[in-house]
Scaffold this motif. Structure first.
Motif, PDB file in Angstrom:
ATOM      1  N   PRO A  94       0.795  -1.233   0.000  1.00 10.06           N
ATOM      2  CA  PRO A  94       0.000   0.000   0.000  1.00 10.06           C
ATOM      3  C   PRO A  94       0.828   1.284   0.000  1.00 10.06           C
ATOM      4  N   VAL A  95       2.112   1.199   0.371  1.00  7.18           N
ATOM      5  CA  VAL A  95       2.918   2.418   0.505  1.00  7.18           C
ATOM      6  C   VAL A  95       3.128   3.121  -0.836  1.00  7.18           C
ATOM      7  N   PRO A  96       3.628   2.443  -1.885  1.00  8.96           N
ATOM      8  CA  PRO A  96       3.761   3.147  -3.168  1.00  8.96           C
ATOM      9  C   PRO A  96       2.421   3.655  -3.707  1.00  8.96           C
ATOM     10  N   GLN A  97       1.367   2.892  -3.461  1.00 14.19           N
ATOM     11  CA  GLN A  97       0.052   3.308  -3.937  1.00 14.19           C
ATOM     12  C   GLN A  97      -0.399   4.598  -3.258  1.00 14.19           C
ATOM     13  N   VAL A  98      -0.274   4.659  -1.930  1.00 18.56           N
ATOM     14  CA  VAL A  98      -0.742   5.848  -1.218  1.00 18.56           C
ATOM     15  C   VAL A  98       0.120   7.061  -1.571  1.00 18.56           C
ATOM     16  N   LEU A  99       1.403   6.850  -1.855  1.00 21.41           N
ATOM     17  CA  LEU A  99       2.258   7.957  -2.286  1.00 21.41           C
ATOM     18  C   LEU A  99       1.844   8.485  -3.661  1.00 21.41           C
TER      19      LEU A  99
ATOM     20  N   SER B 259       9.922   4.596   7.398  1.00 21.02           N
ATOM     21  CA  SER B 259      11.013   5.426   6.862  1.00 21.02           C
ATOM     22  C   SER B 259      10.479   6.645   6.107  1.00 21.02           C
ATOM     23  N   LEU B 260       9.280   6.536   5.555  1.00 18.26           N
ATOM     24  CA  LEU B 260       8.662   7.636   4.821  1.00 18.26           C
ATOM     25  C   LEU B 260       7.678   8.435   5.682  1.00 18.26           C
ATOM     26  N   ARG B 261       7.609   8.087   6.965  1.00 19.45           N
ATOM     27  CA  ARG B 261       6.729   8.752   7.925  1.00 19.45           C
ATOM     28  C   ARG B 261       5.264   8.672   7.518  1.00 19.45           C
ATOM     29  N   ILE B 262       4.885   7.497   7.028  1.00 19.75           N
ATOM     30  CA  ILE B 262       3.483   7.222   6.696  1.00 19.75           C
ATOM     31  C   ILE B 262       2.906   6.388   7.830  1.00 19.75           C
ATOM     32  N   GLU B 263       1.797   6.829   8.358  1.00 19.50           N
ATOM     33  CA  GLU B 263       1.184   6.107   9.467  1.00 19.50           C
ATOM     34  C   GLU B 263       0.693   4.740   8.991  1.00 19.50           C
ATOM     35  N   ALA B 264       1.077   3.698   9.716  1.00 15.19           N
ATOM     36  CA  ALA B 264       0.641   2.332   9.422  1.00 15.19           C
ATOM     37  C   ALA B 264      -0.225   1.849  10.584  1.00 15.19           C
ATOM     38  N   VAL B 265      -1.411   1.360  10.248  1.00 13.43           N
ATOM     39  CA  VAL B 265      -2.379   0.932  11.254  1.00 13.43           C
ATOM     40  C   VAL B 265      -2.782  -0.507  10.960  1.00 13.43           C
ATOM     41  N   ARG B 266      -2.892  -1.284  12.022  1.00 13.03           N
ATOM     42  CA  ARG B 266      -3.315  -2.686  11.889  1.00 13.03           C
ATOM     43  C   ARG B 266      -4.794  -2.791  12.266  1.00 13.03           C
ATOM     44  N   PHE B 267      -5.547  -3.513  11.424  1.00 17.45           N
ATOM     45  CA  PHE B 267      -6.961  -3.758  11.710  1.00 17.45           C
ATOM     46  C   PHE B 267      -7.110  -5.181  12.221  1.00 17.45           C
TER      47      PHE B 267
ATOM     48  N   VAL C   1      -1.828   3.960   5.838  1.00 14.10           N
ATOM     49  CA  VAL C   1      -2.086   2.622   5.310  1.00 14.10           C
ATOM     50  C   VAL C   1      -2.684   1.762   6.418  1.00 14.10           C
ATOM     51  N   VAL C   2      -3.622   0.903   6.034  1.00 15.54           N
ATOM     52  CA  VAL C   2      -4.296   0.012   6.972  1.00 15.54           C
ATOM     53  C   VAL C   2      -4.259  -1.390   6.404  1.00 15.54           C
ATOM     54  N   ALA C   3      -3.919  -2.379   7.246  1.00 12.27           N
ATOM     55  CA  ALA C   3      -3.909  -3.775   6.824  1.00 12.27           C
ATOM     56  C   ALA C   3      -4.131  -4.667   8.042  1.00 12.27           C
ATOM     57  N   THR C   4      -4.593  -5.882   7.795  1.00  8.66           N
ATOM     58  CA  THR C   4      -4.714  -6.846   8.889  1.00  8.66           C
ATOM     59  C   THR C   4      -3.357  -7.466   9.203  1.00  8.66           C
ATOM     60  N   GLU C   5      -2.499  -7.582   8.170  1.00 12.74           N
ATOM     61  CA  GLU C   5      -1.158  -8.138   8.354  1.00 12.74           C
ATOM     62  C   GLU C   5      -0.165  -7.324   7.535  1.00 12.74           C
ATOM     63  N   TYR C   6       1.031  -7.134   8.085  1.00 11.75           N
ATOM     64  CA  TYR C   6       2.104  -6.408   7.406  1.00 11.75           C
ATOM     65  C   TYR C   6       3.358  -7.266   7.343  1.00 11.75           C
ATOM     66  N   SER C   7       4.023  -7.239   6.216  1.00 13.90           N
ATOM     67  CA  SER C   7       5.371  -7.812   6.182  1.00 13.90           C
ATOM     68  C   SER C   7       6.299  -6.778   6.818  1.00 13.90           C
ATOM     69  N   PRO C   8       7.414  -7.215   7.421  1.00 11.82           N
ATOM     70  CA  PRO C   8       8.355  -6.261   8.011  1.00 11.82           C
ATOM     71  C   PRO C   8       8.871  -5.238   6.995  1.00 11.82           C
ATOM     72  N   ALA C   9       9.063  -5.654   5.745  1.00 13.09           N
ATOM     73  CA  ALA C   9       9.573  -4.736   4.726  1.00 13.09           C
ATOM     74  C   ALA C   9       8.597  -3.594   4.466  1.00 13.09           C
ATOM     75  N   VAL C  10       7.320  -3.876   4.431  1.00  7.10           N
ATOM     76  CA  VAL C  10       6.317  -2.828   4.204  1.00  7.10           C
ATOM     77  C   VAL C  10       6.257  -1.884   5.399  1.00  7.10           C
ATOM     78  N   LEU C  11       6.283  -2.438   6.611  1.00  6.83           N
ATOM     79  CA  LEU C  11       6.276  -1.587   7.802  1.00  6.83           C
ATOM     80  C   LEU C  11       7.506  -0.692   7.853  1.00  6.83           C
ATOM     81  N   ASN C  12       8.666  -1.239   7.539  1.00  8.20           N
ATOM     82  CA  ASN C  12       9.897  -0.442   7.533  1.00  8.20           C
ATOM     83  C   ASN C  12       9.824   0.682   6.505  1.00  8.20           C
ATOM     84  N   LEU C  13       9.277   0.384   5.328  1.00 11.30           N
ATOM     85  CA  LEU C  13       9.139   1.404   4.289  1.00 11.30           C
ATOM     86  C   LEU C  13       8.201   2.516   4.751  1.00 11.30           C
ATOM     87  N   ALA C  14       7.058   2.139   5.302  1.00  9.20           N
ATOM     88  CA  ALA C  14       6.096   3.142   5.779  1.00  9.20           C
ATOM     89  C   ALA C  14       6.731   4.021   6.856  1.00  9.20           C
TER      90      ALA C  14
END
Length: 99
Positions: free
Chosen positions: A42-47, A81-89, A66-79
């Motif tokens: 979701p990170v490149p998409q939201v950007l 690093s870009l200061r995009i709020e990541a939320v788990r549902f 970005v909101v997801a039920t599950e995140y890979s560590p790589a996606v969380l790290n990217l979010a």
């Protein structure tokens, strides 16, 4: 919205924030499982959507999330690093928490 490459795209959710003192749109991209692959990250998409919204609505500040039920560590790290709020549902509790 019109994307940089000429394609049209649709953000999952765009909300007007009443929490912020300046005019702010909350831009939310939702995934069931966020993984570092096309159409799952979701990170490149939201950007991409943020850039399109900022160009079409220059008087508004756009805050991506970005909101997801599950995140890979790589996606969380990217979010992060870009200061995009990541939320788990959590669908079992019907709750949102910081990822």
């Amino acid at each position: 919205m019109q994307l940089e490459d000429g394609r049209r795209g649709f953000a999952d959710i765009v909300l007007v924030s009443r929490e912020h003192s300046n005019r702010t749109l909350l831009l939310v991209e939702v995934k069931k499982r966020a993984e570092p692959m096309p159409f799952r990250n979701p990170v490149p998409q939201v950007l991409q959507y943020r850039k399109a919204l900022e160009e079409s609505e220059p008087r508004w500040r756009v805050k991506p999330m970005v909101v997801a039920t599950e995140y890979s560590p790589a996606v969380l790290n990217l979010a992060r690093s870009l200061r995009i709020e990541a939320v788990r549902f959590d669908p079992e509790r019907n709750r949102l928490t910081q990822a």
